[in-house]
Write a protein that holds these residues in place. Sequence first.
Motif, mmCIF file in Angstrom:
data_model
loop_
_atom_site.group_PDB
_atom_site.id
_atom_site.type_symbol
_atom_site.label_atom_id
_atom_site.label_comp_id
_atom_site.label_asym_id
_atom_site.label_seq_id
_atom_site.Cartn_x
_atom_site.Cartn_y
_atom_site.Cartn_z
ATOM 1 N N ARG A 33 -23.246 4.772 -23.041
ATOM 2 C CA ARG A 33 -22.241 3.707 -22.960
ATOM 3 C C ARG A 33 -20.937 4.108 -22.260
ATOM 4 N NH1 ARG A 33 -22.516 0.202 -28.534
ATOM 5 N NH2 ARG A 33 -24.763 0.227 -28.753
ATOM 6 N N LEU A 34 -21.049 4.963 -21.263
ATOM 7 C CA LEU A 34 -19.869 5.267 -20.455
ATOM 8 C C LEU A 34 -19.757 4.162 -19.393
ATOM 9 C CD1 LEU A 34 -18.908 8.777 -19.508
ATOM 10 C CD2 LEU A 34 -18.909 7.064 -17.719
ATOM 11 N N GLY A 64 -34.902 -1.433 -16.284
ATOM 12 C CA GLY A 64 -34.161 -1.714 -17.511
ATOM 13 C C GLY A 64 -33.378 -0.527 -18.055
ATOM 14 N N THR A 65 -32.276 -0.841 -18.741
ATOM 15 C CA THR A 65 -31.490 0.186 -19.429
ATOM 16 C C THR A 65 -32.158 0.477 -20.771
ATOM 17 O OG1 THR A 65 -30.062 -1.681 -20.015
ATOM 18 C CG2 THR A 65 -29.154 -0.094 -18.471
ATOM 19 N N ALA A 66 -31.923 1.680 -21.286
ATOM 20 C CA ALA A 66 -32.492 2.049 -22.592
ATOM 21 C C ALA A 66 -31.807 1.230 -23.688
ATOM 22 C CB ALA A 66 -32.278 3.534 -22.832
ATOM 23 N N GLU A 67 -32.538 0.984 -24.758
ATOM 24 C CA GLU A 67 -32.007 0.236 -25.907
ATOM 25 C C GLU A 67 -30.687 0.867 -26.376
ATOM 26 O OE1 GLU A 67 -33.542 -2.510 -27.055
ATOM 27 O OE2 GLU A 67 -31.879 -2.728 -28.479
ATOM 28 N N GLY A 68 -29.651 0.048 -26.512
ATOM 29 C CA GLY A 68 -28.374 0.544 -27.027
ATOM 30 C C GLY A 68 -27.485 1.199 -25.979
ATOM 31 N N ASP A 69 -27.964 1.351 -24.769
ATOM 32 C CA ASP A 69 -27.162 2.011 -23.728
ATOM 33 C C ASP A 69 -26.813 0.999 -22.643
ATOM 34 O OD1 ASP A 69 -25.827 4.034 -22.425
ATOM 35 O OD2 ASP A 69 -27.622 5.156 -21.843
ATOM 36 N N TRP A 70 -25.943 1.392 -21.730
ATOM 37 C CA TRP A 70 -25.694 0.581 -20.541
ATOM 38 C C TRP A 70 -25.439 1.502 -19.372
ATOM 39 C CZ3 TRP A 70 -21.575 -0.758 -24.353
ATOM 40 C CH2 TRP A 70 -20.336 -0.148 -24.112
ATOM 41 N N THR A 130 -26.072 -4.118 -18.732
ATOM 42 C CA THR A 130 -27.423 -3.824 -19.208
ATOM 43 C C THR A 130 -28.390 -4.496 -18.244
ATOM 44 O OG1 THR A 130 -27.363 -5.767 -20.633
ATOM 45 C CG2 THR A 130 -26.806 -3.664 -21.650
ATOM 46 N N THR A 131 -29.568 -3.920 -18.118
ATOM 47 C CA THR A 131 -30.560 -4.495 -17.217
ATOM 48 C C THR A 131 -31.884 -4.679 -17.964
ATOM 49 O OG1 THR A 131 -31.277 -2.310 -16.469
ATOM 50 C CG2 THR A 131 -29.558 -3.359 -15.183
ATOM 51 N N LYS A 132 -32.585 -5.732 -17.552
ATOM 52 C CA LYS A 132 -33.897 -6.012 -18.147
ATOM 53 C C LYS A 132 -34.701 -6.889 -17.184
ATOM 54 C CE LYS A 132 -35.950 -7.432 -22.429
ATOM 55 N NZ LYS A 132 -36.096 -8.598 -23.250
#
Length: 329
Positions: A181-182, A257-263, A287-289
């Motif tokens: 989350r930086l 996609g970004t990992a769960e809980g991260d951006w 976030t990406t999905k």
Amino acid sequence: MTRTPVNVTVTGAAGQIGYALLFRIASGHLLGADVPVNLRLLEIPQGLKAAEGTAMELDDCAFPLLRDITITDQPSVAFDGANVALLVGARPRTAGMERGDLLSANGGIFGPQGKAINDHAADDIKVLVVGNPANTNALIAQRNAPDVPAERFTAMTRLDHNRAVAQLAKKLGVTVNDIQRLTIWGNHSATQYPDIFQALVNGKNAAEAVNDEAWLADTFIPTVAKRGAAIIEARGASSAASAANAAIDHVYTWVNGTAEGDWTSMGIVSDGSYGVEPGIISSFPVTTKDGEFEIVQGLEISDFSRARIDASVAELVEERDAVQALGLI
Ligand code: NAD
Ligand code: LMR
């Protein structure tokens, strides 16, 4: 099952980033280990021979995922049916060149390339601009492609993001895997703002773990923001392998996609979130999905952060006004 190859266009293919990038695209790192690719290499006429040499080496790797290579100096050919475009080739600043000259020279590259993307690329085209000034070059390309959704044009701040993660990990004596989350806000320039106030280190707030505002203001932020210049000073050439790596990371994350809980951080068209001037291409936490991205909403912005975000956005607004005055957008 045989998948249809994805058409990946790379401009500036004979340059140093191109050389570090193409082999990783062809070996499956850009899109995934099961996705075949066709490479479309765009160069200026003087760069075609070197691009042909690189293509010979690509052949010699016998990459199982690489289907076809096209080399051309025609944007209409290079972007024909393109699904992913990495715009790396740009006009570097040379001695005695004014900022207006630099923007104007790059407008002469990114305007026509935007138009060629508009007219020839596939409907699902995703564009990453690496060539500097990346945010404003992306804006020029985007404005010259009115039929392509604006959010498909992005600028690279993933290198800044990766640099910031590495510096923070060093400071805290942890690995890069421990940090989430930086955010990089703003421009890919010395005004960018690497923000650790929302970042987590092993699930705990990173700014609290650092607990040293002087290090943040006087060491961390300038080290990250001026890293490109430090690399040029040390290497005698601008970052290439790390820039190529960041381009791979940017597109891979966008698509997969970004990992769960991260951006992650991407330069994208502002929708006005966090008070950033709508329409400019600025870096945000996203976030990406499923090939789409969303700006992370609801983050608390301190006065410390606000001043730095505003300064970088002000620079982007100035660059936008300059290219507007030159008739490039
Ligand atoms: P380079 O000079 O080695 O290569 C650039 C290549 O682009 C050359 O081969 C040149 O012939 C080609 N080119 C120029 N105009 C072109 C055009 N109109 N169409 C197609 N190709 C064209 O430069 P490099 O080290 O590969 O860097 C490329 C760009 O990436 C530079 O602008 C650099 O500042 C930028 N960069 C950005 C980041 C970032 O984080 N966003 C990081 C590093 C470098
Ligand atoms: C970098 O951040 O390494 C580059 O953008 C530097 C540059 O000016 O090419």
